[in-house]
Design a protein around this motif. Structure first.
Motif, PDB file in Angstrom:
ATOM      1  N   MET A   1       0.814  -1.203   0.000  1.00 11.70           N
ATOM      2  CA  MET A   1       0.000   0.000   0.000  1.00 11.70           C
ATOM      3  C   MET A   1       0.857   1.266   0.000  1.00 11.70           C
ATOM      4  SD  MET A   1      -3.168  -0.789  -0.264  1.00 11.70           S
ATOM      5  CE  MET A   1      -3.698   0.905  -0.060  1.00 11.70           C
ATOM      6  N   LYS A   2       2.008   1.233   0.629  1.00  9.82           N
ATOM      7  CA  LYS A   2       2.866   2.417   0.719  1.00  9.82           C
ATOM      8  C   LYS A   2       3.266   2.904  -0.671  1.00  9.82           C
ATOM      9  CE  LYS A   2       7.200   4.135   2.697  1.00  9.82           C
ATOM     10  NZ  LYS A   2       8.400   3.782   3.511  1.00  9.82           N
ATOM     11  N   PHE A   3       3.694   1.989  -1.534  1.00  8.88           N
ATOM     12  CA  PHE A   3       4.089   2.384  -2.883  1.00  8.88           C
ATOM     13  C   PHE A   3       2.893   2.921  -3.662  1.00  8.88           C
ATOM     14  CE2 PHE A   3       4.333   1.283  -7.414  1.00  8.88           C
ATOM     15  CZ  PHE A   3       5.447   2.032  -7.779  1.00  8.88           C
ATOM     16  N   LEU A   4       1.744   2.259  -3.557  1.00  6.73           N
ATOM     17  CA  LEU A   4       0.566   2.691  -4.307  1.00  6.73           C
ATOM     18  C   LEU A   4       0.080   4.054  -3.846  1.00  6.73           C
ATOM     19  CD1 LEU A   4      -1.246  -0.759  -4.445  1.00  6.73           C
ATOM     20  CD2 LEU A   4      -0.187   0.446  -6.357  1.00  6.73           C
ATOM     21  N   GLU A   5       0.187   4.331  -2.557  1.00  5.25           N
ATOM     22  CA  GLU A   5      -0.182   5.658  -2.056  1.00  5.25           C
ATOM     23  C   GLU A   5       0.727   6.736  -2.637  1.00  5.25           C
ATOM     24  OE1 GLU A   5       0.055   5.136   2.116  1.00  5.25           O
ATOM     25  OE2 GLU A   5      -1.964   4.289   2.326  1.00  5.25           O
ATOM     26  N   GLN A   6       2.007   6.408  -2.824  1.00 12.03           N
ATOM     27  CA  GLN A   6       2.966   7.378  -3.332  1.00 12.03           C
ATOM     28  C   GLN A   6       2.831   7.587  -4.835  1.00 12.03           C
ATOM     29  OE1 GLN A   6       6.673   5.628  -2.102  1.00 12.03           O
ATOM     30  NE2 GLN A   6       6.614   6.541  -0.055  1.00 12.03           N
ATOM     31  N   VAL A   7       2.526   6.527  -5.567  1.00 12.91           N
ATOM     32  CA  VAL A   7       2.598   6.607  -7.022  1.00 12.91           C
ATOM     33  C   VAL A   7       1.351   7.239  -7.636  1.00 12.91           C
ATOM     34  CG1 VAL A   7       1.596   4.359  -7.666  1.00 12.91           C
ATOM     35  CG2 VAL A   7       3.494   5.315  -9.001  1.00 12.91           C
TER      36      VAL A   7
ATOM     37  N   THR B   1     -20.846  -0.725 -17.488  1.00 14.98           N
ATOM     38  CA  THR B   1     -21.007   0.530 -16.767  1.00 14.98           C
ATOM     39  C   THR B   1     -19.664   0.921 -16.150  1.00 14.98           C
ATOM     40  OG1 THR B   1     -21.632  -0.581 -14.700  1.00 14.98           O
ATOM     41  CG2 THR B   1     -23.398  -0.015 -16.234  1.00 14.98           C
ATOM     42  N   TYR B   2     -19.457   2.215 -15.986  1.00 13.73           N
ATOM     43  CA  TYR B   2     -18.185   2.701 -15.465  1.00 13.73           C
ATOM     44  C   TYR B   2     -18.398   3.478 -14.175  1.00 13.73           C
ATOM     45  CZ  TYR B   2     -16.072   1.258 -19.828  1.00 13.73           C
ATOM     46  OH  TYR B   2     -15.630   0.508 -20.886  1.00 13.73           O
ATOM     47  N   ARG B   3     -17.520   3.230 -13.222  1.00 11.46           N
ATOM     48  CA  ARG B   3     -17.583   3.887 -11.924  1.00 11.46           C
ATOM     49  C   ARG B   3     -16.322   4.715 -11.718  1.00 11.46           C
ATOM     50  NH1 ARG B   3     -16.745   0.754  -6.174  1.00 11.46           N
ATOM     51  NH2 ARG B   3     -17.026   2.539  -4.777  1.00 11.46           N
ATOM     52  N   LYS B   4     -16.492   5.968 -11.309  1.00  7.01           N
ATOM     53  CA  LYS B   4     -15.357   6.842 -11.022  1.00  7.01           C
ATOM     54  C   LYS B   4     -15.082   6.836  -9.520  1.00  7.01           C
ATOM     55  CE  LYS B   4     -16.082  10.070 -14.862  1.00  7.01           C
ATOM     56  NZ  LYS B   4     -16.297  11.506 -15.217  1.00  7.01           N
ATOM     57  N   GLN B   5     -13.797   6.821  -9.173  1.00  7.31           N
ATOM     58  CA  GLN B   5     -13.394   6.884  -7.774  1.00  7.31           C
ATOM     59  C   GLN B   5     -12.248   7.880  -7.616  1.00  7.31           C
ATOM     60  OE1 GLN B   5     -13.015   2.892  -5.690  1.00  7.31           O
ATOM     61  NE2 GLN B   5     -13.085   2.194  -7.813  1.00  7.31           N
ATOM     62  N   SER B   6     -12.141   8.438  -6.437  1.00  3.72           N
ATOM     63  CA  SER B   6     -10.976   9.250  -6.107  1.00  3.72           C
ATOM     64  C   SER B   6      -9.850   8.324  -5.656  1.00  3.72           C
ATOM     65  CB  SER B   6     -11.317  10.228  -4.982  1.00  3.72           C
ATOM     66  OG  SER B   6     -11.550   9.523  -3.765  1.00  3.72           O
ATOM     67  N   LYS B   7      -8.679   8.889  -5.489  1.00  3.67           N
ATOM     68  CA  LYS B   7      -7.542   8.114  -4.992  1.00  3.67           C
ATOM     69  C   LYS B   7      -7.874   7.475  -3.652  1.00  3.67           C
ATOM     70  CE  LYS B   7      -2.858   8.756  -3.144  1.00  3.67           C
ATOM     71  NZ  LYS B   7      -1.702   9.686  -3.006  1.00  3.67           N
ATOM     72  N   GLN B   8      -8.405   8.246  -2.720  1.00  7.38           N
ATOM     73  CA  GLN B   8      -8.674   7.721  -1.388  1.00  7.38           C
ATOM     74  C   GLN B   8      -9.753   6.645  -1.406  1.00  7.38           C
ATOM     75  OE1 GLN B   8      -6.780   8.113   1.181  1.00  7.38           O
ATOM     76  NE2 GLN B   8      -5.503   9.456  -0.098  1.00  7.38           N
ATOM     77  N   GLN B   9     -10.788   6.830  -2.231  1.00  8.47           N
ATOM     78  CA  GLN B   9     -11.824   5.801  -2.341  1.00  8.47           C
ATOM     79  C   GLN B   9     -11.238   4.494  -2.882  1.00  8.47           C
ATOM     80  OE1 GLN B   9     -14.458   8.082  -4.876  1.00  8.47           O
ATOM     81  NE2 GLN B   9     -15.963   8.355  -3.227  1.00  8.47           N
TER      82      GLN B   9
ATOM     83  N   LEU C   1      -8.042   3.468  -2.822  1.00 11.87           N
ATOM     84  CA  LEU C   1      -7.107   2.852  -1.892  1.00 11.87           C
ATOM     85  C   LEU C   1      -7.821   2.238  -0.693  1.00 11.87           C
ATOM     86  CD1 LEU C   1      -4.140   5.410  -1.922  1.00 11.87           C
ATOM     87  CD2 LEU C   1      -4.350   3.244  -3.157  1.00 11.87           C
ATOM     88  N   THR C   2      -8.910   2.845  -0.249  1.00 20.12           N
ATOM     89  CA  THR C   2      -9.692   2.269   0.850  1.00 20.12           C
ATOM     90  C   THR C   2     -10.266   0.913   0.444  1.00 20.12           C
ATOM     91  OG1 THR C   2     -10.273   4.432   1.760  1.00 20.12           O
ATOM     92  CG2 THR C   2     -11.710   2.582   2.330  1.00 20.12           C
ATOM     93  N   ASN C   3     -10.823   0.848  -0.759  1.00 16.90           N
ATOM     94  CA  ASN C   3     -11.357  -0.430  -1.261  1.00 16.90           C
ATOM     95  C   ASN C   3     -10.241  -1.445  -1.475  1.00 16.90           C
ATOM     96  OD1 ASN C   3     -14.012   0.507  -1.304  1.00 16.90           O
ATOM     97  ND2 ASN C   3     -13.804   1.338  -3.377  1.00 16.90           N
ATOM     98  N   LEU C   4      -9.077  -0.957  -1.912  1.00 19.65           N
ATOM     99  CA  LEU C   4      -7.954  -1.861  -2.161  1.00 19.65           C
ATOM    100  C   LEU C   4      -7.440  -2.463  -0.853  1.00 19.65           C
ATOM    101  CD1 LEU C   4      -6.359  -2.894  -4.585  1.00 19.65           C
ATOM    102  CD2 LEU C   4      -4.719  -1.047  -4.223  1.00 19.65           C
ATOM    103  N   ARG C   5      -7.424  -1.684   0.203  1.00 19.86           N
ATOM    104  CA  ARG C   5      -7.010  -2.220   1.512  1.00 19.86           C
ATOM    105  C   ARG C   5      -7.916  -3.372   1.930  1.00 19.86           C
ATOM    106  NH1 ARG C   5      -6.357   3.334   2.562  1.00 19.86           N
ATOM    107  NH2 ARG C   5      -4.162   3.921   2.865  1.00 19.86           N
ATOM    108  N   ARG C   6      -9.212  -3.208   1.705  1.00 17.44           N
ATOM    109  CA  ARG C   6     -10.148  -4.280   2.043  1.00 17.44           C
ATOM    110  C   ARG C   6      -9.862  -5.528   1.203  1.00 17.44           C
ATOM    111  NH1 ARG C   6     -14.342  -0.096   1.450  1.00 17.44           N
ATOM    112  NH2 ARG C   6     -14.751   0.842   3.488  1.00 17.44           N
TER     113      ARG C   6
END
Length: 326
Positions: free
Chosen positions: A185-191, A218-226, A228-233
């Motif tokens: 997650m650290k690298f993905l948060e930085q990149v 269908t396409y869904r838009k997300q922000s970086k934080q959204q 990464l939050t889903n990715l952590r799960r």
């Protein structure tokens, strides 16, 4: 006394065999003129891969004590090992050295991945790359793109500066891919840039009166934080994650040469989910030491477009540089 000597000799031979049976000898064939740095790189790679094989054989964690790796490299390798331990597939490796903007690389290191999750019963062949600084210290160890994909991108450069950028892009793409295998997650948060746009496609099955109709994407838009939050799960739920790229296309923006579009055909597998699709990444290389991704998209590679059968997504519908304002 004679029998004691024979038994002791046999014991020493047995110990020597156990230690050396998993040894890997790496030789750099060409590509570097500095003999001292070359020898240091060969020793480092040989020791690293020998330790990997011994750890697999003895079913233990890696011991970094004598390998001379930085804390960052140790942490990166440990994350990959936790997700999927691996061993070197060959005991003798001879490879070329590639000169990069920041040092050297030795590619095509053959690995057998051995995921610990019981749902994966078969080993899988992968290749890795060692990156070194100018002094021959290991800076990173990543899973790589195939040699054919790598060389196709390198050969498509139009000028020396673009060649350097393409090498850098491939290095970051390989790091990006490995970060999912490592759950890093650290690298993905930085990149990802703070204002990164994430677009994810989803196939919706449709029918009427029991008759299949064309699928709808269908396409869904997300922000970086959204995202990464889903990715952590996702990382927390998955015992094992494997991301592979088997197609890659790199294009340089015609007006803003520091921006590159990278289109990848991605395979994603975990212990409970699998999909294949196209990933598009919009990279910003204005700061070459800290490039960032402004856009990431994912689209399914195949869907039922006419209600009759599965077909590949048309090439002109895959996201590309021209779909985004820079």
């Amino acid at each position: 006394m004679k029998n004691l000597f024979i038994n002791l000799s046999l014991s020493l031979v047995s110990i020597f065999w156990c230690v050396s049976a998993f040894a890997v000898d790496v030789t750099i064939a060409d590509g570097i003129d500095n003999a001292a740095v070359k020898a240091k790189m060969e020793r480092s790679m040989s020791a690293f891969l020998t330790e990997v094989n011994n750890a697999i054989a003895n079913k233990r964690d890696l011991k970094f004590g004598d390998l001379g790796l930085s804390r960052d490299v140790q942490s990166s390798v440990a994350m990959l090992w936790e997700n999927s331990p691996f061993e070197c597939a060959d005991d003798i490796i001879t490879e070329h050295c590639i000169v990069t903007g920041s040092g050297y690389q030795v590619r095509n290191i053959p690995l057998l991945m051995r995921p610990t999750d019981s749902s994966f019963n078969e080993e899988e062949y992968q290749e890795a790359v060692f990156s070194f600084d100018h002094s021959g210290n290991i800076e990173s160890f990543y899973l790589t793109l195939s040699q054919n994909l790598y060389m196709n991108v390198i050969k498509s450069n139009k000028e020396v500066a673009d060649l350097r950028r393409r090498q850098l892009i491939l290095d970051y793409v390989e790091h990006f891919r490995t970060s999912y295998n490592q759950k890093d997650m650290k690298f993905l948060e930085q990149v990802f840039s703070d204002d990164a746009l994430i677009i994810t496609g989803k196939v919706i099955k449709q029918s009427k009166d029991g008759i299949p109709l064309p699928d709808k994407i269908t396409y869904r838009k997300q922000s970086k934080q959204q995202y990464l939050t889903n990715l952590r799960r996702t990382f927390a739920a998955a015992k094992y994650i494997k991301v592979t790229f088997d197609e890659i296309e790199v294009s340089r923006h015609p007006v803003n040469p520091d921006f590159y579009g990278v289109t990848l055909h991605q395979g994603y597998t975990s212990n409970y989910y699998h999909d294949d699709g196209y990933v598009f990444l919009l990279w910003d290389f204005r700061d070459e030491d800290h490039p960032q991704i402004h856009v990431r998209t994912w689209q399914p590679d195949a869907f039922n477009s006419d209600g009759k059968g599965v077909s590949r997504i048309p090439k002109d519908e895959i996201f590309s540089l021209s779909d985004f304002d820079i």
